[in-house]
Design a protein around this motif. Sequence first.
Motif, PDB file in Angstrom:
ATOM      1  N   UNK A 126      34.912  -3.616  34.767  1.00 56.55           N
ATOM      2  CA  UNK A 126      34.812  -4.980  35.863  1.00 56.55           C
ATOM      3  C   UNK A 126      34.362  -6.538  35.688  1.00 56.55           C
ATOM      4  N   UNK A 127      33.438  -6.304  34.261  1.00 57.98           N
ATOM      5  CA  UNK A 127      32.237  -7.937  33.597  1.00 57.98           C
ATOM      6  C   UNK A 127      33.424  -8.621  32.916  1.00 57.98           C
ATOM      7  N   UNK A 128      34.370  -7.805  31.951  1.00 61.67           N
ATOM      8  CA  UNK A 128      35.431  -7.393  31.068  1.00 61.67           C
ATOM      9  C   UNK A 128      36.347  -8.328  31.587  1.00 61.67           C
ATOM     10  N   UNK A 129      37.092  -8.225  32.471  1.00 65.67           N
ATOM     11  CA  UNK A 129      38.304  -8.534  33.655  1.00 65.67           C
ATOM     12  C   UNK A 129      37.341 -10.270  34.178  1.00 65.67           C
ATOM     13  N   UNK A 130      36.249  -9.960  34.015  1.00 66.26           N
ATOM     14  CA  UNK A 130      35.710 -11.461  35.253  1.00 66.26           C
ATOM     15  C   UNK A 130      35.474 -12.164  34.506  1.00 66.26           C
ATOM     16  N   UNK A 131      35.212 -12.068  32.981  1.00 69.99           N
ATOM     17  CA  UNK A 131      35.015 -12.748  31.125  1.00 69.99           C
ATOM     18  C   UNK A 131      36.317 -13.502  31.147  1.00 69.99           C
ATOM     19  N   UNK A 132      37.174 -12.553  31.323  1.00 72.16           N
ATOM     20  CA  UNK A 132      38.452 -12.829  30.563  1.00 72.16           C
ATOM     21  C   UNK A 132      39.718 -14.282  31.764  1.00 72.16           C
ATOM     22  N   UNK A 133      38.684 -13.721  33.023  1.00 70.39           N
ATOM     23  CA  UNK A 133      40.419 -14.333  33.571  1.00 70.39           C
ATOM     24  C   UNK A 133      39.757 -15.902  34.047  1.00 70.39           C
TER      25      UNK A 133
END
Lengths: 420, 259
Positions: free
Chosen positions: A292-299
């Motif tokens: 989930x945090x990786x998704x936030x980082x890449x968004x």
Amino acid sequence: MSDHDYRPKSKVGQWFNDRLPLLTLANHLTDYPTPKNLNYWWTFGGILTFCLITQIVTGLTLAMHYIAHADMAFESVEHIMRDVNYGWLIRYIHANGASMFFLAVYIHIFRSLFYGSYKSPREIIWILGIIIYLLMMAAAFMGYVLPWGQMSFWGATVITNLFSAIPLVGEGIVTWLWGGYSVDNPTLTRFFTLHYLIPFLILGLVVLHIWALHVPGNNNPVGIDIKKPSKDTVPFHPYIVIKDGFALLMFMIVFAFFVFYAPNILGHADNYIEANPMVTPAHIVPEWYLLPFYAILRSVPDKLLGVVAMLSAILILAILPWLDTSKIRSAVFRPLYRQFYWILVADVLVLGYVGAMPAEGLYLLIARVATAYYFLHFLVILPVLGFKEKTLPVPLSITEPVLGGSPNLAAARNKESKIE
Amino acid sequence: MKNLSKLFSIIIIIFASNSYSFAAEKVEYLKTDWSFKGLFGKFDRASLQRGYQVYTEVCASCHSMKYLSYRNLAEPGGPEFSEAQAKAIAASFEVTDGPNSDGDMFTRPGKLSDKFVMPYDNVKAAQAANGGAYPPDMSVLVKARGGGVDYIYSLLQGYEEAPSNVSLDDGVYYNKYMYGNKIRMAAPLSDGLVEYGDGTNATVEQMSKDVTTFLMWSAEPHLEARHQMGFKAIVYLIILTVLVYFSMKKIWSRVESEV
């Protein structure tokens, strides 16, 4: 933590306890008055303690056989898997134990979110928990680097490179973290050292976490303050011990299934390829619990802002007790919050899913919407909801809804401890 | 309790589907019955022995297996060659040892404690002999590929004429299961390439299955012990859980009667 008028029966016990009141502590822990309506979501504290101890014990054993060197780490892991007696068992427990640990901690955190356990007077317990969670992520990340597979190496490269987003000093910090100009042997040895250290820091914080818990006592599904000890409480031993034990055994069955029958399903195949700085894997993905945090980082299209968004997503939790303006703790009596709560759960699951997908096209769009909603939930919805929401009447004690006479009898009874 | 198990299953499904989703982009793999799958899965001993033969006669000329020792061939849960057979296998390889008291390296016949002899001295030599491509070490190969055994099994049978819109360089072959469809390894198997001692017909399909079984064992040499222990552990846990459940009911009946 009321006055302890406990006195050991034996002379020796009294002599010892006058000098070091360990027996008083033991007595406090066994007698500790616990709300009797705690449901199974409350058993994850005990489960997490089990996870931590399991990780420490298996980790110590692995460290006796593991070699923290870029040329030998991968081979030493294979040595553990093949030649060390039950080495495969110890390693699979440790590797899957990390996933189980995070599974349990997410349930523990979301339980707290549902029943408002982070609210006054339990803010310190909550903040200690967030620090523990941060340390867990650091420990898990560094642990994943140790087998020195492709995902270890490239995961370490991607994550440490995030620090290069810091203006001016970023590049210098990355070189300092690496101990060189790329992820290499110095990085591995320091990660090993820190991976060894952090669990003991966590252990210390867990002691503080439990200590802070024992001051106000447990929250409960009804979310009201209760008199302790009273008809609303049971002594920790044997009531909670046996219930936690039962839940732990159920958890261990799931754990055992992964260890014995699907030990690699939660890992990535590429980590069975030895680290190779010359070959970049097609998809670099972190372990599932960080997705989930990786998704936030890449968004976020900007690198620095992406890092800021990712860190904020975690740190925002630390100020949650002050963002949530509602005086009512339990979502049982907050009809609107209850709905937003489940939307948040879905939102985080969606973030986890898109985190595993390539950051392009529709996935990227979904990630952006989900990221925006995540922050909206904490920064707008929660503060406003406290003022706008019409909450249900809250019972005066845990026994009251059971005895009848409460307008929200059915709702409260639903959440009552049921052991069936 | 219902909620708890529901959540567990949702989470498991989500992450299981995640880990499979990359494989789903590719073609369906060929399927076969693997004896080592399932709760009581065990290796087919004869298949492992045949698989070793395929490995050593075909694959081993390019692919190393550096984490295995010859003694593993005689250990329980593996091909279970007799110790004499394993010794004979080891002795059939020349192992470089030394330095001796004169400071020289020398060769001697292999022993059970030796690691599998490598086809090349180092990665560079392997690349030089294979047009720049390094034949990967096979010790943990099935665990290092997304599709696992099904992928390896399919790949070995996936060689085809390249479609007309695909142009291949020299020394590159078309394989419909390979990532990107281009592979540096020529089709390694052909019908009757090896002669099985037990009279099994050495078709490409049969050899693929045998050698993949062997690779599964080489990647997970303790798989059988794991399955056996897992069953015992889970049965034990279930019985204990039931006992603890009734103890809990008994203990909590004291409070509930009070309420």
